[in-house]
Design a protein around this motif. Sequence first.
Motif, PDB file in Angstrom:
ATOM      1  N   ILE A  31       1.063  -1.190   0.100  1.00  0.00           N
ATOM      2  CA  ILE A  31       0.117  -0.030  -0.044  1.00  0.00           C
ATOM      3  C   ILE A  31       0.846   1.384   0.133  1.00  0.00           C
ATOM      4  O   ILE A  31       0.667   2.336  -0.540  1.00  0.00           O
ATOM      5  CB  ILE A  31      -0.995  -0.035   1.007  1.00  0.00           C
ATOM      6  N   GLU A  32       2.032   1.304   0.959  1.00  0.00           N
ATOM      7  CA  GLU A  32       2.908   2.549   0.892  1.00  0.00           C
ATOM      8  C   GLU A  32       4.326   2.037   1.354  1.00  0.00           C
ATOM      9  O   GLU A  32       4.358   1.002   1.664  1.00  0.00           O
ATOM     10  CB  GLU A  32       2.379   3.208   1.946  1.00  0.00           C
ATOM     11  N   ARG A  33       5.212   2.710   0.751  1.00  0.00           N
ATOM     12  CA  ARG A  33       6.605   2.525   1.321  1.00  0.00           C
ATOM     13  C   ARG A  33       7.166   3.782   1.700  1.00  0.00           C
ATOM     14  O   ARG A  33       6.771   4.897   1.242  1.00  0.00           O
ATOM     15  CB  ARG A  33       7.662   2.068   0.010  1.00  0.00           C
ATOM     16  N   TRP A  35       6.273   5.597   4.472  1.00  0.00           N
ATOM     17  CA  TRP A  35       5.487   6.506   5.084  1.00  0.00           C
ATOM     18  C   TRP A  35       6.020   7.159   6.138  1.00  0.00           C
ATOM     19  O   TRP A  35       6.469   6.445   7.099  1.00  0.00           O
ATOM     20  CB  TRP A  35       4.076   5.957   5.195  1.00  0.00           C
ATOM     21  N   PHE A  87      -1.079   7.347  10.136  1.00  0.00           N
ATOM     22  CA  PHE A  87      -1.585   6.726   8.871  1.00  0.00           C
ATOM     23  C   PHE A  87      -2.980   6.303   8.747  1.00  0.00           C
ATOM     24  O   PHE A  87      -3.654   6.728   8.080  1.00  0.00           O
ATOM     25  CB  PHE A  87      -1.043   5.387   8.669  1.00  0.00           C
ATOM     26  N   HIS A  91      -5.990   7.878   6.726  1.00  0.00           N
ATOM     27  CA  HIS A  91      -6.459   6.658   5.628  1.00  0.00           C
ATOM     28  C   HIS A  91      -7.818   5.958   6.438  1.00  0.00           C
ATOM     29  O   HIS A  91      -7.352   4.967   6.958  1.00  0.00           O
ATOM     30  CB  HIS A  91      -5.555   5.792   5.149  1.00  0.00           C
TER      31      HIS A  91
END
Length: 123
Positions: A31-33, A35, A87, A91
């Motif tokens: 989903i994310e790197r 962050w 996060f 989100h």
Amino acid sequence: MTEASNSTKERGKQGEDRACEYLIKEGYKIIERNWRTKGGEIDIIAMKNEVLVFVEVKTFPNATSDMLSSVLGIQKQKRIVKTAKHFLLKHRQYSNSYIRFDAIVLDMQGLPPAYHIENAFTE
């Protein structure tokens, strides 16, 4: 930036690339790197079977498994948890997901090349 910190940064990026490849092969969706918030950074955020996983990646070519416990000290864990909460606030689509904190240790003597520790720590 010094040459040494540059090579450390590059090794970290390569390690995170390898960890992502490993997670994808294991059925995770990245989903994310990297962050970031002011207070911290999470290397990889991934999802598998309704579980949102915050992953800390460590590359340790010269370490042994008895050094593993010092990898994720209590301060580091608190920073990761706090960053994960930021996060989740930003989100909200993940607010009903189960949450897990994992670690992936790369290249440690006596362990597989990518050693995945599920539930490495909890809040």
